[in-house]
Design an enzyme around this catalytic site. Structure first.
Site, short mmCIF file in Angstrom:
data_model
loop_
_atom_site.label_atom_id
_atom_site.label_comp_id
_atom_site.label_asym_id
_atom_site.label_seq_id
_atom_site.Cartn_x
_atom_site.Cartn_y
_atom_site.Cartn_z
N GLU A 14 -5.21 -4.56 10.72
CA GLU A 14 -4.19 -3.54 10.88
C GLU A 14 -4.47 -2.72 12.14
O GLU A 14 -5.24 -1.74 12.09
CB GLU A 14 -4.18 -2.60 9.68
N GLY A 63 2.97 -1.05 4.21
CA GLY A 63 3.06 0.37 3.85
C GLY A 63 4.49 0.75 3.55
O GLY A 63 5.02 0.47 2.47
N GLY A 64 5.15 1.37 4.52
CA GLY A 64 6.50 1.92 4.33
C GLY A 64 7.49 0.98 3.65
O GLY A 64 8.20 1.38 2.71
N HIS A 97 -9.32 1.21 4.92
CA HIS A 97 -8.04 1.44 5.60
C HIS A 97 -8.26 2.45 6.73
O HIS A 97 -9.06 3.38 6.59
CB HIS A 97 -7.01 1.97 4.60
N ASN A 133 0.86 -1.18 0.00
CA ASN A 133 0.00 0.00 0.00
C ASN A 133 0.90 1.23 0.00
O ASN A 133 1.46 1.59 1.02
CB ASN A 133 -0.88 -0.04 1.26
N TRP A 134 0.99 1.86 -1.16
CA TRP A 134 1.93 2.98 -1.30
C TRP A 134 1.42 4.27 -0.65
O TRP A 134 2.14 5.23 -0.52
CB TRP A 134 2.23 3.24 -2.77
N LYS A 135 0.15 4.32 -0.33
CA LYS A 135 -0.46 5.54 0.22
C LYS A 135 -0.16 6.72 -0.71
O LYS A 135 -0.09 6.52 -1.91
CB LYS A 135 0.04 5.77 1.65
N SER A 153 3.64 -1.87 10.34
CA SER A 153 5.09 -1.94 10.57
C SER A 153 5.69 -3.31 10.27
O SER A 153 6.60 -3.75 10.97
CB SER A 153 5.44 -1.48 11.98
N GLU A 187 -6.69 4.92 7.71
CA GLU A 187 -6.49 6.33 7.34
C GLU A 187 -7.71 6.88 6.62
O GLU A 187 -8.07 8.05 6.78
CB GLU A 187 -5.22 6.48 6.49
N GLY A 208 2.71 2.53 10.68
CA GLY A 208 3.67 3.62 10.48
C GLY A 208 4.36 4.07 11.74
O GLY A 208 5.03 5.11 11.76
P1 PGA Z 1 3.06 0.47 7.56
O1 PGA Z 1 1.60 0.66 6.93
O2 PGA Z 1 3.59 -0.86 7.02
O3 PGA Z 1 3.85 1.63 7.05
O4 PGA Z 1 2.92 0.44 9.04
C1 PGA Z 1 0.73 -0.43 6.78
C2 PGA Z 1 -0.59 0.06 6.21
O5 PGA Z 1 -1.08 1.12 6.61
O6 PGA Z 1 -1.18 -0.62 5.34
#
Ligand code: PGA
Length: 250
Positions: A166, A233-234, A94, A9-11, A212, A96, A172
């Site tokens: 999640e 994500g990251g 998600h 997930n590149w956001k 994470s 966010e 993050g």
């Molecule tokens: P993260 O994000 O791996 O950077 O913690 C995961 C996500 O929000 O899908």
């Protein structure tokens, strides 16, 4: 057999040039056959990524979509638009989106229906806040997200559903849920699906963990019996770390 899945997930990261660089590098890698790999670039780069990966096993997916088929929704993107650029899978719910864009369970239920009407696969995200983790309310919280956002779908729809657990406190933040905490929740989610649908559906749905996940913790997390992969994500933004995670299944 459940599918093993790793989705990046590149956001709101990676512009066109960065996306192109990632894709060039990705295409040099060997993707293990047993793992389904997906990347979710921003809307603006979906079609470019889809064309670039046309002959490649990695699937290009979307991070979100609107619940309506079309109409006066300035700034939004529909399921049909996604399909027209080659996208067949969408991440919904998600944390966010829930937090910053006020997506509640009722809205998500509509989005799930729209995805189904458009024959799209859904990665449905759930997860509790730190407060709910601390006050011991996390099972109830996740169960509510599932029952209000997802459990209206028919049995037949489940073949197109993937769940991502999640916990918000692990996204993050560098703080990962422990493998035991992850397993406990994944097992609970599977049990809840079995109670609402059937043991067979519960056993066949892939449940991913996100929050994470990094190359140095992926193996242990993916090694848990009810964990079928990750939503990353990251660590999905660089091909090296993404590939290390993809290669973490035993
Ligand atoms: P993260 O994000 O791996 O950077 O913690 C995961 C996500 O929000 O899908």
């Amino acid at each position: 057999m459940r599918k093993q899945i790793v989705a990046g997930n590149w956001k709101m990261n990676n512009d066109l040039a960065e996306t192109e660089m990632f894709l060039v590098d990705l295409k040099k890698q060997v993707i293990p056959e047993k793992v389904e790999v997906m990347i979710a670039p921003s809307f603006t780069n979906l079609n470019h990524a889809f064309k670039s990966l046309r002959e490649h096993p990695v699937e290009v997916i979307a991070q979100n979509m609107h619940q309506s088929q079309n109409g006066a929704f300035t700034g939004e993107v529909s399921a049909a638009m996604l399909k027209s650029v080659g996208v067949n899978t969408v991440i919904l719910g998600h944390s966010e989106r829930r937090e910053y864009f006020n997506e509640d369970n009722a809205t998500l239920a509509e989005k799930v229906n729209t995805a189904h009407d458009n024959e799209m696969r859904v990665i449905f995200c759930v997860g509790e806040s730190l407060e709910d983790r601390k006050n011991g309310n996390y099972f109830k919280f996740v169960e509510k997200q599932l029952s209000e956002g997802l459990f209206h779908v028919s049995e037949e729809t489940w073949k197109d559903i993937v769940i991502a657990y999640e916990p918000i406190w692990a996204i993050g933040t560098g703080e990962t849920a422990s493998p035991e905490q992850v397993q406990e929740m994944h097992q609970y989610i599977r049990k809840t699906i079995a109670e609402n649908y059937s043991q067979q559906i519960a056993q066949e749905v892939s449940i991913l963990y996100g929050g994470s996940v990094k190359p140095d913790n992926a193996k242990e997390i993916f090694g848990q019996p009810d964990v079928d992969g990750g939503l990353i994500g990251g660590a999905s933004l660089k091909v090296n770390s993404f590939m290390e995670i993809i290669n973490s299944f035993q």
